[in-house]
Design an enzyme around this catalytic site. Structure first.
Site, PDB file in Angstrom:
ATOM      1  N   CYS A 310      26.496  64.415 -16.391  1.00 15.03           N
ATOM      2  CA  CYS A 310      26.896  63.000 -16.454  1.00 15.03           C
ATOM      3  C   CYS A 310      26.218  62.239 -15.315  1.00 15.03           C
ATOM      4  O   CYS A 310      26.371  62.606 -14.142  1.00 15.03           O
ATOM      5  CB  CYS A 310      28.408  62.889 -16.322  1.00 15.03           C
ATOM      6  SG  CYS A 310      28.984  61.203 -16.053  1.00 15.03           S
ATOM      7  N   GLU A 361      36.056  56.678 -10.994  1.00 16.44           N
ATOM      8  CA  GLU A 361      34.880  55.806 -11.061  1.00 16.44           C
ATOM      9  C   GLU A 361      33.859  56.103  -9.957  1.00 16.44           C
ATOM     10  O   GLU A 361      34.216  56.256  -8.787  1.00 16.44           O
ATOM     11  CB  GLU A 361      35.273  54.322 -10.999  1.00 16.44           C
ATOM     12  CG  GLU A 361      36.160  53.878 -12.147  1.00 16.44           C
ATOM     13  CD  GLU A 361      35.421  53.810 -13.482  1.00 16.44           C
ATOM     14  OE1 GLU A 361      34.171  53.773 -13.489  1.00 16.44           O
ATOM     15  OE2 GLU A 361      36.096  53.805 -14.517  1.00 16.44           O
TER      16      GLU A 361
END
Length: 534
Positions: A310, A361
């Site tokens: 990711c 985040e």
């Protein structure tokens, strides 16, 4: 560059060459009893019979790589040797086939290669120094009699931990003479500023020694080379930096796992396949639906929920590495998210768990880490420059809207090559503003001589951009960043040299293969396993 089987004609496209080399590499199946003998169409070309983790065959491979030679690599199963191999050789590797002749044994093959391919010359030109180097190799090679029972299975008996510890102590005593040799020469390598034949002949032994602390598990601290072998440690570090060793050698973690699996199963190819996820802690299994939540014994320690490829989670990993922090990495399958992950987070990675709190985040986690662990400080101390850097990150991050349709499968529709080409053109136009930013700053990184937070936040996009030419196959030449983005190219090159990127970043070849497999199967762990070693 070197070349493996069927690569000799692949010279015109750098990306095409890289793709084939990286996808085949050394870990082809080991041929065994009942297999056919590989054809050799051109007797003038080198052919090598190898076994992927044989230390003696590794000597010959390192010399071939040091001399940048084109050759064909053929792996042999030494436990189930093919009849044609037994009939034509001494039954051992390495063996070189050249000009219709069969040349066995590591020292013989390496001497032969150094004579017929004298650039670069690996043996000293002075006959006396050459003889003295051979004495060093002969003497230091004897250490294997202590090392072998530590890592290999001996038929008919079990070597106890106590015996292994005693043997390691004898190996350390033996290596004191190598320490003195290196101290006397007072150079990076036995060969001076560059490695010589003796360096390459000895390296495979130390590659195995580096795996001992991991192989021995809880007792591993008793199997670490002591610090008083200072020059030996420096030599190992220097050898790890050489191109042949970087291209062929195993990491200590993988060497340990290979050894463990091989001793347990005797399966060469199985050991290679099962150990591919042992390069480092990043490539542990991705936890999915039905898995148990990992325990967290110490709330003061960092725990990271990650997904290995990711790009947003990568930002957080790079910051953690830049700050040299201790943490626990937990990979999450984002296609089959565990219930406990969904219940406690926003359902995305990265997530940091610290002091009983959950912090999600990428930008939030990275800012948090930079505040609580201020050394080295990644954000500029000047509030204005910090804000301007954030504007650069925000502006350049929009490039993902062009990258995503090129690289990733979009549910419900097929993106045509024409659409991908248009997206790439838009990406290049977009990057002109980044080119101007870098040109204006006139430094290696956005942060100056060292990367700052903005550099690490943007790197994951470019790691994927570098893979696009390989991912696009025959049309790859249409997906290369143009040379007029001169400062972007320089920045990419500089980022590739940073320790966090070297530790965590994927090569373009592996990123391409990962993307391809994940698009086809959606299997994270399978994609990592099938692409490992690229």
């Amino acid at each position: 560059m070197f070349c493996l089987r069927s690569l000799s004609s692949i010279r015109t496209s750098q990306h095409q060459f890289q793709k084939v080399v990286c996808f085949s590499m050394w870990e082809s199946a080991h041929l065994e009893m009942g297999s056919e003998k590989p054809a050799k169409e051109d007797d003038t070309k080198l052919q090598l019979y190898n076994m992927r983790f044989c230390p003696f065959a590794e000597r010959t491979v390192l010399v071939l790589l040091a001399k940048n030679l084109t050759f064909e690599n053929i792996n042999i199963n030494l436990k189930k040797k093919p009849d044609w191999f037994l009939d034509s050789t001494l039954g051992k590797v390495p063996v070189i086939l050249h000009k219709g002749k069969i040349i066995p044994e590591s020292l013989i093959t390496c001497d032969y290669l150094d004579e017929i391919y004298p650039e670069p010359k690996l043996h000293p030109s002075d006959p006396l120094q050459k003889a003295l180097d051979k004495v060093v190799v002969e003497k230091q090679s004897e250490v294997m009699k202590y090392l072998y029972p530590i890592f290999a299975r001996i038929p008919g008996r079990v070597v106890t931990v106590e015996e292994k510890s005693e043997l390691f102590g004898k190996a350390v005593d033996h290596l004191k003479s190598f320490e003195e040799e290196l101290k006397t020469r007072a150079t990076n390598f036995l060969g001076g500023d560059q490695p010589c034949m003796a360096d390459y002949m000895l390296w495979p032994t130390f590659e195995r020694i580096e795996g001992f602390p991991i192989l021995m598990g809880e007792m591993g601290h008793n199997f670490v080379l002591p610090s008083h072998l200072k020059h030996v440690h420096l030599w190992i570090k220097a050898m790890r930096s050489t191109e042949p060793v970087k291209a062929y050698a195993f990491s200590p973690a993988r060497m340990a796992k290979l050894t463990q699996i091989y001793v347990e199963t005797d399966g060469y190819d199985n050991a290679l396949k099962e150990s591919v996820l042992c390069y480092n802690m990043w490539e542990s299994t991705h936890l999915e639906m039905g898995s148990e939540k990992p325990a967290k014994e110490d709330e003061s320690k960092l725990q990271l929920y990650n997904m290995r490829f990711c790009p947003f989670a990568e930002r957080t990993v790079l910051v953690i590495l830049a700050k040299n922090l201790t943490f626990e990495n937990i990979n999450i399958n984002l296609k089959k998210k565990p219930d406990w992950f969904l219940d406690s987070t926003l359902g995305k990675v990265p997530v940091i768990l610290h002091k009983g709190k959950i912090i999600p985040e990428s930008l939030i986690t990275c800012d948090y880490l930079d505040e609580i662990y201020p050394e080295p400080k990644l954000h500029p101390s000047d509030p204005l420059q910090k804000a301007l850097d954030r504007v650069v990150v925000e502006k350049q991050s929009t490039m993902m809207k062009y990258i995503y349709p090129i690289c990733f499968k979009i549910p419900g529709r097929v993106v045509t090559d024409e659409e991908k080409s248009e997206n790439f053109s838009n990406l290049v136009i977009h990057l002109k503003s980044f080119e101007e930013e870098l040109k204006t700053r006139a430094t290696n990184f956005l942060g100056g001589d060292q990367p700052c937070m903005a550099d690490y936040m943007l790197w994951p996009y470019f790691e994927r951009i570098e893979a696009i030419p390989i991912l696009m196959g025959e049309k790859g030449q249409n997906f290369v960043l143009p040379s007029n983005l001169e400062h972007v190219h320089s920045w990419i090159k500089a980022m590739r040299t940073t320790e966090p990127v070297k530790a965590y970043g994927f090569s373009p070849a592996r990123m391409a293969k990962l993307t391809q497999i994940n698009n086809e199967t959606g299997g994270y762990d399978n994609a990592l396993k099938e692409s490992a070693g690229l």
